[in-house]
Design a protein around this motif. Structure first.
Motif, short mmCIF file in Angstrom:
data_model
loop_
_atom_site.label_atom_id
_atom_site.label_comp_id
_atom_site.label_asym_id
_atom_site.label_seq_id
_atom_site.Cartn_x
_atom_site.Cartn_y
_atom_site.Cartn_z
N ILE A 23 -4.29 -0.69 -2.84
CA ILE A 23 -3.87 -1.68 -1.86
C ILE A 23 -3.88 -3.04 -2.54
O ILE A 23 -4.83 -3.38 -3.25
CB ILE A 23 -4.84 -1.71 -0.66
N ASP A 58 0.85 -1.19 0.00
CA ASP A 58 0.00 0.00 0.00
C ASP A 58 0.88 1.24 0.00
O ASP A 58 2.08 1.15 -0.29
CB ASP A 58 -0.98 0.00 1.17
N SER A 74 -6.41 -6.70 -5.49
CA SER A 74 -6.08 -5.28 -5.38
C SER A 74 -7.35 -4.46 -5.33
O SER A 74 -8.38 -4.83 -5.89
CB SER A 74 -5.25 -4.82 -6.58
#
Length: 78
Positions: free
Chosen positions: A53, A10, A69
């Motif tokens: 992320i 992240d 993701s």
């Protein structure tokens, strides 16, 4: 039970899971990866307008078996 490792990527950079968690099936590990995505997005979203992320699942042999993701954007209308 099998041990799965959840590596997170992240805005803070990569975080490698060294302990892992035990799950009965890869599908249960997938559910946990999606929960992790949700939790991180909830924590990070108030502070930024764009966040991506990624959670990658590895097995004991360091073989990646899953990747998820999430990209969130927010901005005020003008």
């Amino acid at each position: 039970m099998q041990r799965f490792y959840f590596d997170v990527y992240d805005s803070d950079g990569p975080e490698t899971d060294t302990e892992g968690q035990l799950f009965e099936t890869p599908e249960r590990a997938r559910t946990e990866a999606l929960r992790i995505l949700h939790d991180i997005a909830y924590e990070e979203m108030p502070d930024v307008n764009l966040v991506t992320i990624t959670v990658k699942i590895r097995t004991d042999g360091d073989r990646q078996i899953f990747e998820a993701s999430l990209t969130l954007t927010s901005d005020w209308s003008r």
